[in-house]
Design an enzyme around this catalytic site. Sequence first.
Site, PDB file in Angstrom:
ATOM      1  N   MET A  29      10.380  -4.620   0.335  1.00 15.19           N
ATOM      2  CA  MET A  29       9.100  -4.607   0.186  1.00 15.19           C
ATOM      3  C   MET A  29       8.213  -2.916   0.295  1.00 15.19           C
ATOM      4  SD  MET A  29       5.968  -5.805   2.709  1.00 15.19           S
ATOM      5  CE  MET A  29       5.298  -4.131   2.961  1.00 15.19           C
ATOM      6  N   PRO A  30       8.628  -2.193  -1.084  1.00 15.21           N
ATOM      7  CA  PRO A  30       7.998  -0.833  -0.591  1.00 15.21           C
ATOM      8  C   PRO A  30       6.554  -1.107  -0.545  1.00 15.21           C
ATOM      9  CG  PRO A  30       9.355  -1.324  -2.631  1.00 15.21           C
ATOM     10  CD  PRO A  30       9.096  -2.625  -2.272  1.00 15.21           C
TER      11      PRO A  30
END
Length: 126
Positions: free
Chosen positions: A1-2
Amino acid sequence: MPLVRIDARSDKSPETLRAISDGVHHALVDAIGIPADDRFQILTTHPAHELVFDEHYLGVERRDVVFVQITLVRGRSDEKRQDLYRRIVRNLEADAGVRPQDVVVTLTENERVDWSVGEGVAQLVP
């Protein structure tokens, strides 16, 4: 999850800002394989005087910088990170008209335990 933070000048149209946002996201999907629905971005616009940068640092001629800061879980190879940079620049030039010289990208890596995406739980920890 950037987590992606994008800072750009406030004189850009909403359509251009959306194209920048989309271009960064598509590069993340294509270069490092994040899921298409894994999109968390903070897009902030500023008057030109609030974006300070060296116009000639390392021989790159900058005029209208777009800063892209990406925080993500550690573990991508140097090749994948460099591919990400190339794809971001290519997408922003093609879809938003941003000159390649004006795209500044930084990556900050951390560990899975450093993420909670709601409910006070570290969902990425097995």
